[in-house]
Design a protein around this motif. Structure first.
Motif, PDB file in Angstrom:
ATOM      1  N   TRP A 186       0.833  -1.214   0.000  1.00  0.00           N
ATOM      2  CA  TRP A 186       0.000   0.000   0.000  1.00  0.00           C
ATOM      3  C   TRP A 186       0.863   1.258   0.000  1.00  0.00           C
ATOM      4  N   LEU A 187       2.020   1.217   0.658  1.00  0.00           N
ATOM      5  CA  LEU A 187       2.888   2.379   0.707  1.00  0.00           C
ATOM      6  C   LEU A 187       3.572   2.616  -0.633  1.00  0.00           C
ATOM      7  N   VAL A 188       3.970   1.541  -1.295  1.00  0.00           N
ATOM      8  CA  VAL A 188       4.561   1.649  -2.627  1.00  0.00           C
ATOM      9  C   VAL A 188       3.529   2.226  -3.596  1.00  0.00           C
ATOM     10  N   ASP A 189       2.267   1.748  -3.526  1.00  0.00           N
ATOM     11  CA  ASP A 189       1.199   2.268  -4.381  1.00  0.00           C
ATOM     12  C   ASP A 189       0.941   3.744  -4.107  1.00  0.00           C
ATOM     13  N   LEU A 190       0.916   4.127  -2.840  1.00  0.00           N
ATOM     14  CA  LEU A 190       0.685   5.526  -2.469  1.00  0.00           C
ATOM     15  C   LEU A 190       1.779   6.419  -3.044  1.00  0.00           C
ATOM     16  N   ALA A 191       3.024   6.007  -2.914  1.00  0.00           N
ATOM     17  CA  ALA A 191       4.139   6.786  -3.459  1.00  0.00           C
ATOM     18  C   ALA A 191       4.019   6.925  -4.970  1.00  0.00           C
ATOM     19  N   ARG A 192       3.616   5.840  -5.647  1.00  0.00           N
ATOM     20  CA  ARG A 192       3.448   5.889  -7.104  1.00  0.00           C
ATOM     21  C   ARG A 192       2.351   6.866  -7.495  1.00  0.00           C
ATOM     22  N   VAL A 193       1.241   6.845  -6.782  1.00  0.00           N
ATOM     23  CA  VAL A 193       0.107   7.713  -7.104  1.00  0.00           C
ATOM     24  C   VAL A 193       0.449   9.183  -6.887  1.00  0.00           C
ATOM     25  N   ILE A 194       1.015   9.519  -5.732  1.00  0.00           N
ATOM     26  CA  ILE A 194       1.260  10.939  -5.462  1.00  0.00           C
ATOM     27  C   ILE A 194       2.405  11.513  -6.289  1.00  0.00           C
ATOM     28  N   ASN A 195       3.223  10.653  -6.879  1.00  0.00           N
ATOM     29  CA  ASN A 195       4.293  11.126  -7.752  1.00  0.00           C
ATOM     30  C   ASN A 195       3.891  11.120  -9.217  1.00  0.00           C
ATOM     31  N   ASP A 196       2.671  10.686  -9.526  1.00  0.00           N
ATOM     32  CA  ASP A 196       2.182  10.674 -10.894  1.00  0.00           C
ATOM     33  C   ASP A 196       1.956  12.113 -11.366  1.00  0.00           C
ATOM     34  N   PRO A 197       2.287  12.428 -12.622  1.00  0.00           N
ATOM     35  CA  PRO A 197       2.101  13.797 -13.126  1.00  0.00           C
ATOM     36  C   PRO A 197       0.648  14.292 -13.064  1.00  0.00           C
ATOM     37  N   GLY A 198      -0.330  13.397 -13.093  1.00  0.00           N
ATOM     38  CA  GLY A 198      -1.727  13.806 -13.064  1.00  0.00           C
ATOM     39  C   GLY A 198      -2.312  13.930 -11.667  1.00  0.00           C
ATOM     40  N   TYR A 199      -1.495  13.708 -10.644  1.00  0.00           N
ATOM     41  CA  TYR A 199      -2.005  13.712  -9.268  1.00  0.00           C
ATOM     42  C   TYR A 199      -2.576  15.066  -8.852  1.00  0.00           C
ATOM     43  N   ASP A 200      -1.901  16.155  -9.183  1.00  0.00           N
ATOM     44  CA  ASP A 200      -2.401  17.480  -8.781  1.00  0.00           C
ATOM     45  C   ASP A 200      -3.780  17.757  -9.375  1.00  0.00           C
ATOM     46  N   ARG A 201      -3.968  17.393 -10.644  1.00  0.00           N
ATOM     47  CA  ARG A 201      -5.289  17.585 -11.272  1.00  0.00           C
ATOM     48  C   ARG A 201      -6.334  16.714 -10.582  1.00  0.00           C
ATOM     49  N   TRP A 202      -6.002  15.458 -10.328  1.00  0.00           N
ATOM     50  CA  TRP A 202      -6.938  14.562  -9.639  1.00  0.00           C
ATOM     51  C   TRP A 202      -7.292  15.118  -8.268  1.00  0.00           C
ATOM     52  N   ARG A 203      -6.294  15.612  -7.544  1.00  0.00           N
ATOM     53  CA  ARG A 203      -6.535  16.146  -6.202  1.00  0.00           C
ATOM     54  C   ARG A 203      -7.479  17.343  -6.240  1.00  0.00           C
ATOM     55  N   SER A 204      -7.308  18.239  -7.210  1.00  0.00           N
ATOM     56  CA  SER A 204      -8.201  19.394  -7.302  1.00  0.00           C
ATOM     57  C   SER A 204      -9.615  18.964  -7.694  1.00  0.00           C
ATOM     58  N   MET A 205      -9.744  17.952  -8.547  1.00  0.00           N
ATOM     59  CA  MET A 205     -11.066  17.450  -8.920  1.00  0.00           C
ATOM     60  C   MET A 205     -11.729  16.767  -7.731  1.00  0.00           C
ATOM     61  N   ALA A 206     -10.966  16.022  -6.948  1.00  0.00           N
ATOM     62  CA  ALA A 206     -11.511  15.365  -5.756  1.00  0.00           C
ATOM     63  C   ALA A 206     -11.970  16.403  -4.749  1.00  0.00           C
ATOM     64  N   ALA A 207     -11.214  17.466  -4.586  1.00  0.00           N
ATOM     65  CA  ALA A 207     -11.596  18.534  -3.652  1.00  0.00           C
ATOM     66  C   ALA A 207     -12.896  19.198  -4.103  1.00  0.00           C
TER      67      ALA A 207
END
Length: 57
Positions: free
Chosen positions: A18-39
């Motif tokens: 789960w920690l490896v997956d979390l690191a992969r997700v938050i380092n993905d180039p699309g993470y900031d866009r996903w985070r703003s859409m989730a917010a």
């Protein structure tokens, strides 16, 4: 852990999956866009998407 113990450091292959997956997700180039859409949805996992039109009378 008492104050005399050294912290244990793990290599990437020793990390929980789960920690490896979390690191992969938050380092993905699309993470900031996903985070703003989730917010924008109030962090709802399954927001309702309405489609159609409204008629004013």
């Amino acid at each position: 852990m008492n104050s005399k113990e050294e912290p244990q450091h793990r290599t990437a292959d020793q990390q929980p999956e789960w920690l490896v997956d979390l690191a992969r997700v938050i380092n993905d180039p699309g993470y900031d866009r996903w985070r703003s859409m989730a917010a924008a949805t109030g962090r709802c996992a399954r927001p309702v998407h309405l489609a159609g039109e409204s008629l004013k009378r």
